[in-house]
Scaffold this motif. Structure first.
Motif, short mmCIF file in Angstrom:
data_model
loop_
_atom_site.label_atom_id
_atom_site.label_comp_id
_atom_site.label_asym_id
_atom_site.label_seq_id
_atom_site.Cartn_x
_atom_site.Cartn_y
_atom_site.Cartn_z
N ARG A 30 46.76 31.92 15.12
CA ARG A 30 46.77 33.20 14.40
C ARG A 30 45.53 34.04 14.78
NH1 ARG A 30 49.36 32.51 8.35
NH2 ARG A 30 50.48 30.54 8.71
N GLY A 137 49.83 33.85 3.56
CA GLY A 137 50.91 34.50 4.28
C GLY A 137 51.44 33.64 5.41
N ASP A 138 52.31 34.26 6.22
CA ASP A 138 52.92 33.53 7.33
C ASP A 138 52.51 34.17 8.64
OD1 ASP A 138 54.43 35.88 7.54
OD2 ASP A 138 56.15 35.03 6.50
N LEU A 139 53.14 33.71 9.76
CA LEU A 139 52.75 34.19 11.08
C LEU A 139 52.95 35.69 11.23
CD1 LEU A 139 54.08 31.42 13.48
CD2 LEU A 139 51.71 31.97 12.98
N ASN A 140 53.92 36.25 10.52
CA ASN A 140 54.20 37.68 10.64
C ASN A 140 53.27 38.55 9.80
OD1 ASN A 140 56.41 37.56 12.49
ND2 ASN A 140 57.66 36.72 10.82
N THR A 142 49.60 37.60 8.11
CA THR A 142 48.49 36.77 7.66
C THR A 142 47.50 37.63 6.89
OG1 THR A 142 48.68 35.23 9.52
CG2 THR A 142 46.54 35.35 8.43
#
Length: 252
Positions: A30, A137-140, A142
């Motif tokens: 990330r 959050g997630d990869l899309n 953060t």
């Protein structure tokens, strides 16, 4: 003293795996690379004798890079929960040595793993700082928070990927900013050292960044850049081998 300017050969050769064995393995994930153009005269005094500001088409760049450190461990040792996963945010400029080797000079590296801070300060002579950090959050999307010890305000970043993933081509700004495999550091009596990292070329894409901060630059005693980042790049992850420091020849 005269010194050699980095060429395309120097920049590509830096990717080569060095002789000998690595001392550590880790994954960086990330990664958000934020960069601003900065007056070269502001950055040159930050470099010790023997290192020279590296320019892209005559321009100097300052980077702020938050990311996740994962599976950090000595070679031949397993990753350890609680020690091998943590966060890091670095402020960096670009330089080269007298022989033309291009690399990175770190102004600071904030980290929320106290053991990692002390080891990096002592083993790699890098300016690590203790910080309180967290992410979600997630990869899309953060969301990343950093508060250096002793500071009052928190740096916050909200970011993710925003386009096609590719490798950087030599000569481009992205290659100049991303393809860095050598770090420089300074030890006792102003002795200079270089350390090599080895990994596949970054697979990068444009980043979307809904929130960003220049506070880490301010924490390092520099004026904060004006306006939004001029380059915003995203890398999902890369697996890295870390090699030991080597002392640079004395500057004449």
């Amino acid at each position: 003293m005269n010194h050699t300017q980095p060429t395309t050969y120097h920049r590509l050769a830096a990717r080569d795996r060095p002789a000998g064995l690595p001392v550590m393995k880790q994954r960086w994930s990330r990664l958000l690379f934020l960069h601003w153009r900065v007056d070269p005269d502001l950055l040159r005094p930050l470099l010790p004798a023997g290192l020279h500001l590296d320019l892209h088409e005559g321009e100097a760049w300052l980077g702020v890079v938050p990311f996740l450190m994962e599976r950090v461990r000595p070679v031949l040792m397993p990753a350890v929960p609680g020690l091998s996963w943590f966060l890091e945010l670095n402020v960096r400029i670009y330089c080269h040595d007298d022989s033309g080797q291009p690399g990175v000079w770190f102004l600071s590296l904030d980290c929320n793993q106290p053991v990692a801070v002390e080891l990096a300060r002592n083993l790699f002579l890098l300016p690590y700082e203790h910080a309180r950090m967290r992410y979600g959050g997630d990869l899309n999307a953060t969301r990343y928070h950093c508060l250096r010890d002793g500071e009052l305000d928190e740096a916050v970043y909200e970011y993710g990927p925003a386009g096609e993933i590719r490798e950087a081509h030599p000569g481009t700004l992205e290659f100049f900013l991303l393809e860095r495999y050598i770090l420089f550091s300074r030890g006792r009596n102003d002795r200079l050292y270089s350390g090599k990292v080895h990994h596949p070329p970054y697979r990068w894409g444009p980043a979307k960044c809904d929130q960003w901060s220049t506070l880490p630059v301010k924490w390092d005693g520099l004026p904060e850049p004006h306006g939004p980042p001029e380059s915003m790049l995203w890398v999902d992850h890369v697996d890295v081998h870390i090699f030991p420091l080597r002392r640079l020849p004395p500057t004449l």
